[in-house]
Design a protein around this motif. Structure first.
Motif, mmCIF file in Angstrom:
data_model
loop_
_atom_site.group_PDB
_atom_site.id
_atom_site.type_symbol
_atom_site.label_atom_id
_atom_site.label_comp_id
_atom_site.label_asym_id
_atom_site.label_seq_id
_atom_site.Cartn_x
_atom_site.Cartn_y
_atom_site.Cartn_z
ATOM 1 N N MET A 136 1.764 -17.895 -29.184
ATOM 2 C CA MET A 136 0.769 -17.057 -28.614
ATOM 3 C C MET A 136 0.068 -17.713 -27.340
ATOM 4 O O MET A 136 -1.084 -17.990 -27.152
ATOM 5 C CB MET A 136 -0.486 -16.879 -29.789
ATOM 6 C CG MET A 136 -1.609 -15.986 -29.314
ATOM 7 S SD MET A 136 -0.560 -14.271 -29.554
ATOM 8 C CE MET A 136 -0.144 -14.479 -31.192
ATOM 9 N N THR A 137 1.022 -18.057 -26.483
ATOM 10 C CA THR A 137 0.398 -18.746 -25.071
ATOM 11 C C THR A 137 -0.072 -17.784 -24.352
ATOM 12 O O THR A 137 0.441 -16.551 -24.030
ATOM 13 C CB THR A 137 1.775 -19.337 -24.432
ATOM 14 O OG1 THR A 137 2.778 -18.184 -24.345
ATOM 15 C CG2 THR A 137 2.291 -20.406 -25.160
ATOM 16 N N ARG A 138 -1.100 -17.986 -23.615
ATOM 17 C CA ARG A 138 -1.946 -17.067 -22.768
ATOM 18 C C ARG A 138 -1.974 -17.392 -21.350
ATOM 19 O O ARG A 138 -2.270 -18.433 -21.140
ATOM 20 C CB ARG A 138 -3.205 -16.719 -23.542
ATOM 21 C CG ARG A 138 -3.007 -16.407 -25.137
ATOM 22 C CD ARG A 138 -4.222 -15.232 -25.192
ATOM 23 N NE ARG A 138 -3.703 -14.299 -26.070
ATOM 24 C CZ ARG A 138 -3.355 -13.242 -25.457
ATOM 25 N NH1 ARG A 138 -3.362 -13.093 -23.957
ATOM 26 N NH2 ARG A 138 -2.751 -12.128 -25.997
ATOM 27 N N PRO B 136 -7.498 -5.789 -17.349
ATOM 28 C CA PRO B 136 -7.083 -5.023 -18.389
ATOM 29 C C PRO B 136 -7.885 -5.133 -19.584
ATOM 30 O O PRO B 136 -7.529 -5.761 -20.693
ATOM 31 C CB PRO B 136 -5.670 -5.401 -18.676
ATOM 32 C CG PRO B 136 -5.332 -6.444 -18.042
ATOM 33 C CD PRO B 136 -6.457 -6.944 -17.022
ATOM 34 N N VAL B 137 -9.017 -5.154 -19.525
ATOM 35 C CA VAL B 137 -10.294 -5.308 -20.521
ATOM 36 C C VAL B 137 -10.096 -6.878 -21.018
ATOM 37 O O VAL B 137 -10.459 -6.942 -21.972
ATOM 38 C CB VAL B 137 -9.770 -4.482 -21.667
ATOM 39 C CG1 VAL B 137 -10.939 -4.769 -22.967
ATOM 40 C CG2 VAL B 137 -10.264 -2.716 -21.335
ATOM 41 N N ALA C 58 -7.865 -8.588 -22.233
ATOM 42 C CA ALA C 58 -7.151 -8.923 -23.197
ATOM 43 C C ALA C 58 -6.986 -10.337 -23.520
ATOM 44 O O ALA C 58 -6.849 -10.812 -24.730
ATOM 45 C CB ALA C 58 -5.881 -8.027 -23.288
ATOM 46 N N ASP D 222 -10.484 -11.933 -24.732
ATOM 47 C CA ASP D 222 -10.943 -11.239 -25.964
ATOM 48 C C ASP D 222 -9.985 -11.466 -27.151
ATOM 49 O O ASP D 222 -10.383 -11.674 -28.354
ATOM 50 C CB ASP D 222 -11.026 -9.745 -25.673
ATOM 51 C CG ASP D 222 -12.582 -9.327 -24.892
ATOM 52 O OD1 ASP D 222 -13.078 -10.434 -24.837
ATOM 53 O OD2 ASP D 222 -13.021 -8.239 -24.790
ATOM 54 N N THR D 223 -8.503 -11.314 -26.637
ATOM 55 C CA THR D 223 -7.758 -11.435 -27.937
ATOM 56 C C THR D 223 -7.838 -12.667 -28.604
ATOM 57 O O THR D 223 -7.858 -12.577 -29.966
ATOM 58 C CB THR D 223 -6.335 -11.374 -27.318
ATOM 59 O OG1 THR D 223 -6.338 -9.933 -26.477
ATOM 60 C CG2 THR D 223 -5.114 -11.662 -28.261
ATOM 61 N N GLN E 92 -10.477 -14.764 -29.001
ATOM 62 C CA GLN E 92 -11.555 -14.938 -29.698
ATOM 63 C C GLN E 92 -11.683 -14.138 -30.989
ATOM 64 O O GLN E 92 -12.180 -14.289 -31.809
ATOM 65 C CB GLN E 92 -12.568 -14.517 -28.693
ATOM 66 C CG GLN E 92 -12.815 -15.434 -27.546
ATOM 67 C CD GLN E 92 -14.085 -15.363 -26.728
ATOM 68 O OE1 GLN E 92 -14.972 -14.477 -27.250
ATOM 69 N NE2 GLN E 92 -13.885 -15.715 -25.545
ATOM 70 N N LEU E 93 -10.825 -12.791 -30.905
ATOM 71 C CA LEU E 93 -10.928 -11.982 -31.747
ATOM 72 C C LEU E 93 -9.987 -12.352 -32.857
ATOM 73 O O LEU E 93 -10.322 -12.273 -34.257
ATOM 74 C CB LEU E 93 -10.529 -10.528 -31.381
ATOM 75 C CG LEU E 93 -11.592 -9.406 -30.934
ATOM 76 C CD1 LEU E 93 -10.879 -8.250 -30.563
ATOM 77 C CD2 LEU E 93 -12.483 -9.250 -32.037
ATOM 78 N N ARG E 94 -8.698 -12.797 -32.589
ATOM 79 C CA ARG E 94 -7.824 -12.998 -33.639
ATOM 80 C C ARG E 94 -8.303 -13.579 -34.773
ATOM 81 O O ARG E 94 -7.960 -12.990 -35.938
ATOM 82 C CB ARG E 94 -6.708 -13.913 -33.104
ATOM 83 C CG ARG E 94 -5.567 -13.867 -33.701
ATOM 84 C CD ARG E 94 -4.650 -12.496 -33.401
ATOM 85 N NE ARG E 94 -4.096 -12.653 -31.870
ATOM 86 C CZ ARG E 94 -3.665 -11.538 -31.548
ATOM 87 N NH1 ARG E 94 -3.452 -10.530 -31.934
ATOM 88 N NH2 ARG E 94 -2.939 -11.538 -30.139
ATOM 89 N N ASP E 95 -9.446 -14.663 -34.941
ATOM 90 C CA ASP E 95 -9.738 -15.482 -36.104
ATOM 91 C C ASP E 95 -10.355 -14.365 -36.925
ATOM 92 O O ASP E 95 -10.070 -14.165 -38.199
ATOM 93 C CB ASP E 95 -10.620 -16.345 -35.901
ATOM 94 C CG ASP E 95 -9.833 -17.486 -35.153
ATOM 95 O OD1 ASP E 95 -8.574 -17.595 -35.534
ATOM 96 O OD2 ASP E 95 -10.412 -18.417 -34.502
ATOM 97 N N LEU F 133 -10.365 -10.965 -36.889
ATOM 98 C CA LEU F 133 -9.733 -9.945 -37.262
ATOM 99 C C LEU F 133 -8.658 -10.304 -38.375
ATOM 100 O O LEU F 133 -8.512 -9.596 -39.549
ATOM 101 C CB LEU F 133 -8.836 -9.169 -35.941
ATOM 102 C CG LEU F 133 -9.878 -8.699 -35.149
ATOM 103 C CD1 LEU F 133 -8.838 -8.424 -34.033
ATOM 104 C CD2 LEU F 133 -10.427 -7.633 -35.621
#
Lengths: 129, 129
Positions: free
Chosen positions: A1-3, A12-13, A15, A18-19, A21-24, A26
């Motif tokens: 999951m390298t960003r 693009p929102v 991603a 947010d992605t 931070q959200l992952r945990d 979700l």
DNA sequence: CGGGATCCAATGAGATACTG
DNA sequence: CAGTATCTCATTGGATCCCG
């Protein structure tokens, strides 16, 4: 999951931010058993065996893994009473309770739109017979 | 997923009824990609390739499967413009938007408690060194 | 461009048996 | 009672190639 830093012009929102931070959250909410356990604990502390009977269908292995994971994230507490036989109680932490509130909100959504989704599926499946 | 009438005296938070109703939504929300796609679509319609670039990390296969699944549940629409090359746009349905609201609520929770959870994990891992 | 089809690796999760 | 350990199978998901 390298960003990688987002270089897109029309961001693009975000991603990227947010992605992560959200992952945990979700992964937590998405986990089949976590939410069910939290929903049960929302009514008060429960013992290990109570949870196992109540969740019904969960294996010992998964219940243990789920509880450990929730405890690790600071969402529930595990308190051992060293009697014989031993007694272990689980309860939501304050933060765990705030997540339980969000989850129950999702539950309400589910109840309200259950029929709609079921219908949409029938429709879709029929169209692509 | 066979479910049996609950005969327990102290009804265990009616896991039997709630569980089944919840499962659909939780599988949806828990799906790693579905929520991300919905979050993107919350800002307006997007093309297939836009989604693929924005979500970043998603494979063609999973994006397609995710979109099909969301469409099947009546949460998004798929509109094809038969130009050359073809153009396909995805957008939230009204019901899809209501779910997106719930999801964004969860996102706020995530942001607010991210540090807490991260800390709890460090703590827990340190304790069980 | 927007996918479908196939193959293969990683993970998830149940069943069973054993323990302090 | 409240777990741990192992074995195993089903599902998920990425990679790749191909097509209209």
């Amino acid at each position: 999951m390298t960003r990688v830093p987002n270089t897109d012009v029309r961001e693009p929102v975000n991603a990227a931010t947010d992605t992560c931070q959200l992952r945990d959250v979700l992964d937590r909410v998405g986990d089949k058993w976590s939410v069910l356990v939290m929903a049960l604990l929302a009514d008060g502390p429960r013992r290990y065996s109570e949870l196992q009977r109540a969740v019904d269908g969960i294996s010992q292995r998964m219940l243990t893994l789920t509880l450990r994971s929730l405890e690790r994230d600071g969402l529930i507490t595990r308190s051992v009473t060293p009697t014989s036989p031993p007694r272990v109680d689980y309860a939501l932490t304050p933060v765990g309770e705030t997540l339980a509130v969000e989850v129950s909100s999702l539950m309400r959504w589910a109840e309200q739109h259950r029929a709609y989704v079921a219908n949409a599926r029938l429709w879709y499946d029929a169209s692509n017979s």
